[in-house]
Design a protein around this motif. Structure first.
Motif: not given
Length: 265
Positions: A17-41
């Protein structure tokens, strides 16, 4: 879309309801940039859809580094995510876990061809001791998860909630040593960005070869050249590069002009 841009491999997710969980692998070491895009969009599209404004997410997300050695740590964190609806009592006690639609767990019980392409199931099945992704294996997974649900206690996941990593002591010490060897957060951030930029440059080299273009041709072509627009769209769909970077790289003027072109076409 996020997985296409970042090459993330998703093992589990659950929307609450008020949060989400996500378990992932980031082979390109781009978690920060990817999460910025995902949450921003998501924030932008949510506000447009519901005619809201402001932040949808409060504060920074919490990231937990998980030992992927195959010693059961991935299984533990995925179990935590998949059992969250039962733990939060958003499904009835007599309902099976797969009745909760806002999780990827039901997809684990589907045939391989029916699952999303970005969902990776082999690692978790292996840590569950299930050798084959077939009907018998999926039935066994369901049985084990329902049994785990009955045995769960409130203290099982304390280390997961409070810590910054989940794994062996050797894994933890390796992470600390790696952090100490870094040149600093700004350097590390630059390395992450470089990985995304390398992918973008590779895509451009492929497209330039297809079009018969050279670098010197870009400033001579119109800012709104139709092929430039095609390239800009591909970069937006398949990489994490910003509109400003795309506009500058393709000599297309301002980022707002590029944005308008992408929305018009």
């Amino acid at each position: 879309m996020s997985c296409r841009k970042t090459q993330w491999q998703v093992h589990s997710y659950c929307l609450m309801c008020n949060h989400f969980h996500l378990v992932l692998e980031s082979p390109q070491a781009n978690l920060v940039a990817g999460m910025k895009w995902l949450l921003g969009v998501y924030n932008k599209r949510f506000n447009l859809r519901h005619k809201f404004c402001g932040h949808v997410f409060a504060g920074r997300y919490k990231a937990l580094v998980v030992d992927g050695s195959g010693d059961g740590y991935l299984r533990s964190v995925c179990d935590y995510v998949h059992l969250n609806p039962a733990r939060a009592k958003v499904i009835a006690p007599e309902a099976v876990l797969e009745t909760f639609a806002w999780s990827n767990y039901p997809a684990y019980l589907q045939r391989a061809g029916e699952r999303p392409s970005w969902l990776r199931v082999d690692r978790l099945l292996a840590e569950q001791g299930i050798p084959k992704d077939n009907a018998a294996g999926r039935k066994e997974l369901s049985r084990r998860m329902e049994q785990r649900r009955k045995e769960e206690t409130s203290t099982v996941y304390d280390a997961m909630r409070r810590g910054w990593c989940l794994g062996s002591e050797e894994f933890r010490q390796d992470l600390l040593a790696a952090a100490a060897d870094r040149a600093g957060e700004s350097h590390y951030g630059a390395d992450r960005q470089e990985t995304g930029e390398q992918k973008a440059q590779r895509l451009l080299r492929e497209e330039f070869q297809r079009l018969g273009w050279q670098e010197k041709d870009l400033p001579l072509l119109a800012k709104g050249d139709k092929n430039k627009v095609v390239l800009a769209r591909r970069l937006r769909q398949e990489t994490i590069m910003t509109l400003k970077w795309i506009a500058r790289r393709l000599h297309m003027g301002s980022w707002t002009y590029v944005s308008n072109l992408l929305h018009e076409n």
